[in-house]
Scaffold this motif. Structure first.
Motif, PDB file in Angstrom:
ATOM      1  N   GLN A 101     -13.868  -1.241  -8.428  1.00  0.00           N
ATOM      2  CA  GLN A 101     -13.761  -2.255  -9.466  1.00  0.00           C
ATOM      3  C   GLN A 101     -14.531  -3.532  -9.136  1.00  0.00           C
ATOM      4  O   GLN A 101     -15.107  -4.153 -10.018  1.00  0.00           O
ATOM      5  N   THR A 110       2.400  -0.974  -9.637  1.00  0.00           N
ATOM      6  CA  THR A 110       0.971  -0.993  -9.957  1.00  0.00           C
ATOM      7  C   THR A 110       0.217  -1.703  -8.848  1.00  0.00           C
ATOM      8  O   THR A 110       0.744  -2.615  -8.185  1.00  0.00           O
ATOM      9  N   GLU A 139      -3.910  -2.986  -8.577  1.00  0.00           N
ATOM     10  CA  GLU A 139      -5.284  -3.059  -9.080  1.00  0.00           C
ATOM     11  C   GLU A 139      -5.516  -2.069 -10.225  1.00  0.00           C
ATOM     12  O   GLU A 139      -6.422  -1.232 -10.186  1.00  0.00           O
ATOM     13  N   SER A 140      -4.655  -2.149 -11.218  1.00  0.00           N
ATOM     14  CA  SER A 140      -4.776  -1.353 -12.458  1.00  0.00           C
ATOM     15  C   SER A 140      -4.449   0.119 -12.272  1.00  0.00           C
ATOM     16  O   SER A 140      -4.749   0.919 -13.176  1.00  0.00           O
ATOM     17  N   SER A 149     -10.192   5.151 -14.788  1.00  0.00           N
ATOM     18  CA  SER A 149     -11.094   4.248 -15.502  1.00  0.00           C
ATOM     19  C   SER A 149     -11.970   5.090 -16.420  1.00  0.00           C
ATOM     20  O   SER A 149     -11.721   6.290 -16.616  1.00  0.00           O
TER      21      SER A 149
END
Length: 393
Positions: free
Chosen positions: A43, A60, A62-63, A89
């Motif tokens: 990311q 969670t 970092e997404s 992603s």
């Protein structure tokens, strides 16, 4: 892969290398930190914080999302602890399975997931829990579990899947991990030697089953300063280097050429040492400022030489020199140094003086000597020669 080649792996390189690829990470807490560092690198360019490295089972990171176990279940340090995480992603997918044994009923369920959805890369390691929590004589059970796991893993994933067995990183003399219960705490002193033997056994069997072996123990044998105080885990710099080693190994396996490494210069090594994995290449030469000329050296400050004063005066006396003791001492030194008195000085210095500085005694003394010498010449010599033409032209 060399350290200089590893220094060119950054966010853009990792994102392009793993574009439209699926990665599965299986292992203990060290493999979980490797998963987190890979998710962060996909990311942006950055490092894990200490709290992110120590935390486990969060909802969670970092997404990513917690799929199973962790804080959704009971948090503990037992052998039946579970944690499954996944990051998704647009073009990347990374999953993590926390295991405490290389082969068990839970590992069989993990292999079923791999069989149903085959990944492109499998990163796996299981060693410390296997050799410390189940039996003191772990060699036979660990070898048998390795045979079962590697054999079923080879059948579960296709041949195109890159399977990498990561050898366990070196442990410290004093181990304070959460996996060490009071029952097995006495084995903490010899656990680092058991890891070396287990690495040899796991690497040999993984190579025999056609898996790639990445010797993390060798790569970090001289980087022990990056290990944390518990003697087991490592800091963010070490995990970034570990991620770069994995990505470099995957690039070589797929025939992908990484960006050129930093040149072997002092500046490049300073950048690589400070960033540890070189998150950004050096600036191009067109953007660099021209070297500035060296500053001119200033001439050393010179102090004028003090004027010589033959007689003591008030101008060259230190503070407090007018006290009776100091003035008496100075006068004593002057009398000891002068071989004659001040009244005799003009007369003795008279022959060496010239011009208007001649003393009146000089004329009387010279006339007396001249007259006496001329008289001696008149008496002794048949001829007369004035002394004035000889000594005083």
């Amino acid at each position: 892969m060399s350290y200089e080649a590893m220094a060119s792996v950054g966010h853009q390189t990792a994102a392009q290398l793993l574009h439209n690829r699926s990665v599965v990470v299986i292992g203990d807490s060290i493999q979980r930190s490797a998963y987190k560092d890979l998710v962060l690198l996909l990311q942006r360019d950055g490092y894990l914080s200490d709290s992110q490295l120590r935390r486990k089972g969060e909802l969670t990171f970092e997404s990513d999302s917690l799929v199973e176990g962790g804080c959704l279940d009971q948090m503990h340090n037992g052998t039946n602890y579970r944690e499954v995480r996944e990051f998704r992603s647009t073009h990347h997918r990374v999953r993590f399975y926390f295991v405490t044994r290389v082969f068990s009923s839970y590992m069989s369920s993990v292999l079923e997931d791999l069989r149903a959805d085959a990944p492109d890369v499998v990163l796996v390691n299981s060693c410390i829990w296997d050799i410390s929590r189940y039996k003191a004589a772990w060699e036979e059970d660990y070898a048998e579990d390795l045979h079962l796991f590697l054999g079923q893993l080879k059948e579960a994933v296709p041949r195109e899947t890159l399977v990498v067995w990561n050898l366990t990183m070196p442990l410290g003399r004093r181990v304070l991990g959460g996996f060490l219960t009071p029952e097995v705490a006495s084995r903490a002193g010899t656990l680092r030697y058991d890891v070396v033997e287990a690495n040899f056994l796991g690497g040999a069997l993984a190579d025999a089953y056609g898996a790639d072996v990445l010797d993390m123990h060798f790569h970090f044998r001289l980087s022990l300063q990056q290990r944390t105080k518990d003697g087991v885990h490592w800091n963010a710099l070490a995990h970034r280097r570990m991620t770069c080693l994995i990505l470099g190994h995957a690039a070589e396996a797929w025939g992908v050429q990484l960006p050129p490494a930093l040149p072997r210069t002092r500046t490049a090594f300073a950048i690589a040492g400070s960033m540890r994995c070189g998150l950004a290449p050096p600036r191009p030469a067109t953007l660099r400022r021209p070297p500035s000329p060296p500053a001119p050296r200033k001439a050393p400050a010179t102090t004028p030489a003090p004027k010589f004063q033959p007689y003591p005066s008030d101008q060259n006396q230190p503070p407090g020199a007018h006290s009776p003791y100091i003035m008496k001492k100075q006068r004593t030194r002057w009398r000891q140094r002068a071989p004659y008195s001040n009244s005799q000085r003009p007369f003795l210095d008279a022959p060496y003086r010239q011009g208007p500085r001649k003393a009146p005694q000089y004329n009387q003394w010279s006339q007396h000597i001249e007259a006496a010498y001329n008289q001696r010449l008149r008496e002794d010599a048949p001829y007369s020669q004035p002394l004035q033409h000889i000594f005083f032209p």
